[in-house]
Design an enzyme around this catalytic site. Structure first.
Site, PDB file in Angstrom:
ATOM      1  CG  ASN A   1      -7.549  88.812  34.581  1.00 46.47           C
ATOM      2  OD1 ASN A   1      -8.126  88.524  35.627  1.00 46.47           O
ATOM      3  ND2 ASN A   1      -6.244  88.666  34.438  1.00 46.47           N
TER       4      ASN A   1
ATOM      5  CD  GLU B   1      -5.291  86.717  37.517  1.00 46.46           C
ATOM      6  OE1 GLU B   1      -4.790  86.315  38.586  1.00 46.46           O
ATOM      7  OE2 GLU B   1      -5.366  87.931  37.217  1.00 46.46           O
TER       8      GLU B   1
ATOM      9  CG  ASP C   1      -3.984  89.750  31.593  1.00 44.40           C
ATOM     10  OD1 ASP C   1      -3.189  90.544  31.048  1.00 44.40           O
ATOM     11  OD2 ASP C   1      -4.034  89.572  32.824  1.00 44.40           O
TER      12      ASP C   1
ATOM     13  CG  ASN D   1       0.042  90.177  32.612  1.00 41.95           C
ATOM     14  OD1 ASN D   1      -0.306  91.167  33.247  1.00 41.95           O
ATOM     15  ND2 ASN D   1      -0.292  88.938  32.975  1.00 41.95           N
TER      16      ASN D   1
ATOM     17  CG  ASP E   1      -6.979  92.938  29.708  1.00 39.31           C
ATOM     18  OD1 ASP E   1      -7.022  91.779  30.165  1.00 39.31           O
ATOM     19  OD2 ASP E   1      -6.662  93.934  30.392  1.00 39.31           O
TER      20      ASP E   1
ATOM     21  CG  ASP F   1      -6.688  93.554  38.651  1.00 38.25           C
ATOM     22  OD1 ASP F   1      -7.411  92.636  38.204  1.00 38.25           O
ATOM     23  OD2 ASP F   1      -5.505  93.367  38.979  1.00 38.25           O
ATOM     24  CG  HIS F   2      -7.565  92.751  34.046  1.00 37.64           C
ATOM     25  ND1 HIS F   2      -6.611  92.816  33.064  1.00 37.64           N
ATOM     26  CD2 HIS F   2      -6.940  92.231  35.142  1.00 37.64           C
ATOM     27  CE1 HIS F   2      -5.460  92.351  33.521  1.00 37.64           C
ATOM     28  NE2 HIS F   2      -5.633  91.995  34.785  1.00 37.64           N
TER      29      HIS F   2
END
Length: 270
Positions: free
Chosen positions: A7, A34, A146, A148, A217, A246-247
């Site tokens: 991501n 994303e 991802d 989530n 992930d 952030d991943h």
């Protein structure tokens, strides 16, 4: 074959990071989430210069998914979940060298009990139906992205703090387990059963430096690929680069002639 997922949280911002990471890590197949770019702005020409073909489904400012492949054609491309109307670009699937690759950017859900949470659960139900069909048609199946969702408390830096919160709720984990019941295995847990491994950290509160993360992930693999999954991991380096996503990227490696130690042990009688 090395298959990875990342991501990137805006390919427009993170393209230099992707270029560096592709050069250093050299995955054969990469699923991106994303991307946050409309299709006309996707950097397919630049990626081709790095040796990667690409297919993608994007939209401005939000969501967006892509699959990149090096050295192999990308065939039988499917965008979205069949029968599930959704303007958000969250799913792309394709076949690469005989392996069916399904790339998910699962809905975040905002907060347990919210309207977006209900949408997440409906989305996951539709995704499971899609994967049941994919699994029936493609024995060699990889579902990654991802999600989530942290699969279990072992994947959370502080289970007490995250108890029944978004990404860690009983309902979300049950939906993820339902996907696993289709014969899909968490590749990372085929090789590591220890806590403390994460793939996402909030930008706030120095979460990455403090180790306050979640493993959301995932690279899920079918039974046919399970025994050939010789390694899996999380590449922490890009999360420490300047202006990072952030991943962190996650990956799994497959050898058609090898059997991973933990997979062999779990399959042994007695």
């Amino acid at each position: 074959m090395k298959i990875a997922s990342w991501n990137v949280n805006s390919l427009n911002v993170r393209m230099p990071h992707l270029e560096q990471w592709l050069g250093e890590s050299a995955p054969d197949v990469v699923a991106l989430q994303e991307t946050k770019l409309p299709d006309e702005r996707f950097p397919d020409t630049a990626l081709a210069g790095l040796g990667y073909r690409s297919v993608f489904a994007g939209q401005k400012s939000y969501n967006g998914v892509a699959i990149l492949a090096r050295g192999h054609a990308i065939e039988d491309v499917q965008v979205g979940i069949p029968g599930f109307e959704d303007v958000q670009q969250r799913v792309i699937a394709a076949t690469v060298d005989g392996v069916r690759v399904v790339n998910f950017y699962v809905v975040n859900g905002q907060a347990v009990g919210s309207g977006k949470f209900d949408y997440k659960l409906r989305w996951l139900q539709a995704a499971r139906a899609m994967l049941a069909d994919e699994a029936a048609r493609h024995p060699e199946l990889v579902v990654l992205g991802d999600f989530n969702i942290a699969p279990a408390d072992i994947d959370v830096h502080s289970p007490k703090r995250w108890h029944e919160k978004i990404m860690c709720s009983t309902q979300e984990r049950a939906a993820l387990a339902g996907i696993g019941e289709l014969g899909l295995h968490d590749s990372f847990r085929l090789h590591c059963d220890e806590p403390g491994h994460h793939s996402w950290w909030d930008y706030r509160l120095l979460a990455f430096d403090r180790g306050w993360g979640l493993r959301i992930d995932l690279v899920l693999v079918s039974e046919a690929l399970r025994a050939r999954c010789t390694a899996a991991g999380i590449d922490l380096a890009p999360r420490g680069w300047e202006r990072p996503s952030d991943h962190a990227p996650v990956w799994a490696r497959f050898d058609r002639d090898a059997v991973s130690p933990l997979s062999a042990a779990s399959a042994a009688p007695g």
